[in-house]
Design a protein around this motif. Sequence first.
Motif, mmCIF file in Angstrom:
data_model
loop_
_atom_site.group_PDB
_atom_site.id
_atom_site.type_symbol
_atom_site.label_atom_id
_atom_site.label_comp_id
_atom_site.label_asym_id
_atom_site.label_seq_id
_atom_site.Cartn_x
_atom_site.Cartn_y
_atom_site.Cartn_z
ATOM 1 N N HIS A 36 0.884 -1.174 0.000
ATOM 2 C CA HIS A 36 0.000 0.000 0.000
ATOM 3 C C HIS A 36 0.922 1.225 0.000
ATOM 4 C CE1 HIS A 36 -3.091 2.600 2.261
ATOM 5 N NE2 HIS A 36 -3.365 2.587 0.982
ATOM 6 N N ALA A 37 1.403 1.561 -1.170
ATOM 7 C CA ALA A 37 2.452 2.581 -1.269
ATOM 8 C C ALA A 37 2.460 3.164 -2.673
ATOM 9 C CB ALA A 37 3.815 1.967 -0.971
ATOM 10 N N ALA A 38 2.953 4.401 -2.753
ATOM 11 C CA ALA A 38 3.179 5.023 -4.055
ATOM 12 C C ALA A 38 4.636 4.801 -4.437
ATOM 13 C CB ALA A 38 2.883 6.520 -3.970
ATOM 14 N N THR A 39 4.902 4.713 -5.730
ATOM 15 C CA THR A 39 6.299 4.642 -6.184
ATOM 16 C C THR A 39 6.487 5.538 -7.393
ATOM 17 O OG1 THR A 39 6.689 2.399 -5.344
ATOM 18 C CG2 THR A 39 8.095 3.128 -7.136
ATOM 19 N N VAL A 40 7.600 6.264 -7.369
ATOM 20 C CA VAL A 40 8.017 7.065 -8.523
ATOM 21 C C VAL A 40 9.507 6.805 -8.733
ATOM 22 C CG1 VAL A 40 6.318 8.911 -8.154
ATOM 23 C CG2 VAL A 40 8.576 9.066 -7.062
ATOM 24 N N SER A 41 9.982 7.191 -9.887
ATOM 25 C CA SER A 41 11.416 7.123 -10.144
ATOM 26 C C SER A 41 11.871 8.519 -10.526
ATOM 27 C CB SER A 41 11.677 6.130 -11.277
ATOM 28 O OG SER A 41 13.028 6.206 -11.666
ATOM 29 N N TRP A 42 12.870 8.994 -9.806
ATOM 30 C CA TRP A 42 13.376 10.342 -10.070
ATOM 31 C C TRP A 42 14.889 10.270 -10.250
ATOM 32 C CZ3 TRP A 42 16.568 13.807 -7.238
ATOM 33 C CH2 TRP A 42 16.563 15.132 -7.717
ATOM 34 N N GLN A 43 15.345 10.683 -11.420
ATOM 35 C CA GLN A 43 16.774 10.657 -11.762
ATOM 36 C C GLN A 43 17.392 9.291 -11.457
ATOM 37 O OE1 GLN A 43 18.865 14.108 -10.286
ATOM 38 N NE2 GLN A 43 17.571 15.499 -11.468
ATOM 39 N N GLY A 44 16.669 8.254 -11.787
ATOM 40 C CA GLY A 44 17.194 6.899 -11.629
ATOM 41 C C GLY A 44 17.003 6.300 -10.245
ATOM 42 N N HIS A 45 16.466 7.067 -9.317
ATOM 43 C CA HIS A 45 16.231 6.556 -7.961
ATOM 44 C C HIS A 45 14.781 6.089 -7.823
ATOM 45 C CE1 HIS A 45 20.025 8.385 -6.630
ATOM 46 N NE2 HIS A 45 19.638 9.483 -7.247
ATOM 47 N N GLY A 46 14.611 4.861 -7.415
ATOM 48 C CA GLY A 46 13.269 4.364 -7.136
ATOM 49 C C GLY A 46 12.858 4.797 -5.734
ATOM 50 N N GLU A 97 14.679 15.516 -2.637
ATOM 51 C CA GLU A 97 15.684 15.774 -3.683
ATOM 52 C C GLU A 97 17.063 15.937 -3.064
ATOM 53 O OE1 GLU A 97 14.640 19.085 -6.160
ATOM 54 O OE2 GLU A 97 13.065 17.993 -7.220
ATOM 55 N N GLN A 98 17.116 16.675 -1.952
ATOM 56 C CA GLN A 98 18.417 16.880 -1.290
ATOM 57 C C GLN A 98 18.984 15.560 -0.772
ATOM 58 O OE1 GLN A 98 18.398 19.950 1.692
ATOM 59 N NE2 GLN A 98 17.592 21.459 0.272
ATOM 60 N N LEU A 99 18.110 14.744 -0.195
ATOM 61 C CA LEU A 99 18.557 13.440 0.317
ATOM 62 C C LEU A 99 19.200 12.613 -0.798
ATOM 63 C CD1 LEU A 99 15.615 12.042 2.481
ATOM 64 C CD2 LEU A 99 17.984 12.236 3.201
ATOM 65 N N LEU A 100 18.596 12.681 -1.968
ATOM 66 C CA LEU A 100 19.058 11.832 -3.067
ATOM 67 C C LEU A 100 20.275 12.412 -3.779
ATOM 68 C CD1 LEU A 100 15.571 10.783 -4.451
ATOM 69 C CD2 LEU A 100 17.226 9.313 -3.313
ATOM 70 N N THR A 101 20.363 13.725 -3.804
ATOM 71 C CA THR A 101 21.494 14.308 -4.539
ATOM 72 C C THR A 101 22.730 14.440 -3.652
ATOM 73 O OG1 THR A 101 20.554 16.470 -4.104
ATOM 74 C CG2 THR A 101 20.150 15.549 -6.275
#
Lengths: 300, 101
Positions: A113-123, A294-298
């Motif tokens: 029960h979750a949403a998923t997106v992919s942003w700049q190669g990060h799932g 975004e900051q966490l991922l970059t």
Amino acid sequence: MPMPKPPTEKRQKPPFMLSITLNIAHLRVRIHCTESGCSKGIEALTALYEHSEDADGADLCFTIKSSADGIALACDGEYIWTGKEAGEVVAAFEWAFYNHTIAMLYPAFVSLHAATVSWQGHGITIAGTSGAGKSSLCTAALLHGADYFSDEYSLLDKKGYITPFPRPLQWDNNDHPAFSRQDMHDSGLFGEGSYAFTGHDGQPVTSLLWHPRHLGIAPTKMSLLILPRFDASIAAVQVEHVLRSQALMELAEEMHHKLPVQERLRELHHRIPETTRFVRIIFPDVHQAWKQVEQLLTKG
Amino acid sequence: MSLPELPEKVGNLIGEELEGLNEMIYVRPEDGASFSLNMTAASILELCDGKRSRVEIARLLADALPAGTAPDQAKISDDVDAILANFVDYGLIYADAEAPD
């Protein structure tokens, strides 16, 4: 003496027929609908899945057709619902479509029960109960260029990848305080669909369906799991790192399959990559929250 | 809150050790609640069999620690009592008056 011809049944071809086949993970799901009143809603609900031209063979087959009592919905010949109103049957179809498909995908996939997106190669998987803010964070991600996988059914395979299950994006209410309809349209990132039915209270209900235009095609590895919590009373976004054991326990409550809790924990522990990061994000403003993601991922 | 003299783990609690986590997760099947314990806390919970006293549990824990690393017995007893109080709060062991006959 010529043999008499066997009597032939006179079948009337229905005046209307919608027939579509969807590819969902390894499944082929066919939908036959001979009720014109249901077709718009069904097309809106299934628009984002990969459509197949090949009509041969199906793992699941839904039929919607008229019957003596109204409009009948069945799956693989088993009766599911009969209703007088097209919208009611479409709503029943939506519920049955998700449930039967998810059940058939297990154990190759577990559904969260979750949403998923992919942003700049990060799932990025965003898990939580209704109202926690997962659809909001998912919408913010899409407005910032993410690809859409699902807002409600995240299909986790045995290697830690999420496979697209792009049901239309739906909010709890048709209007969202953080995203105006105008902004959604102006972004150019969403199409729109809907279907109408009569609610439990007898009032007409229109279910608004957003169709993200940027869809994830290939499975994406779960890099980040977010446990969101909307809290209007705080001033700024809070990000807390969460232990894997804690995240597994919370995620076990968000599995769609009716398994004993310890089995859910085992399944999740085996499937979620060791490298996945877990964070809890408590936010008063979803746009700020996405900036933090975004900051966490970059920044790593 | 008074702690039970002979702490006893509640019935039906299922322990699950997930490989590589160095933690135990306990699941209470009645309500599906789950709890994560580090291995020291988990070993204390496993010692709660309704027959051992709190003092005995603290002594067994001290014996299991490497020689020269164990704090004094009084400190260990205090720590064990604090953990047992948590166990009572979370319903992992029976409270003083709850234990089955």
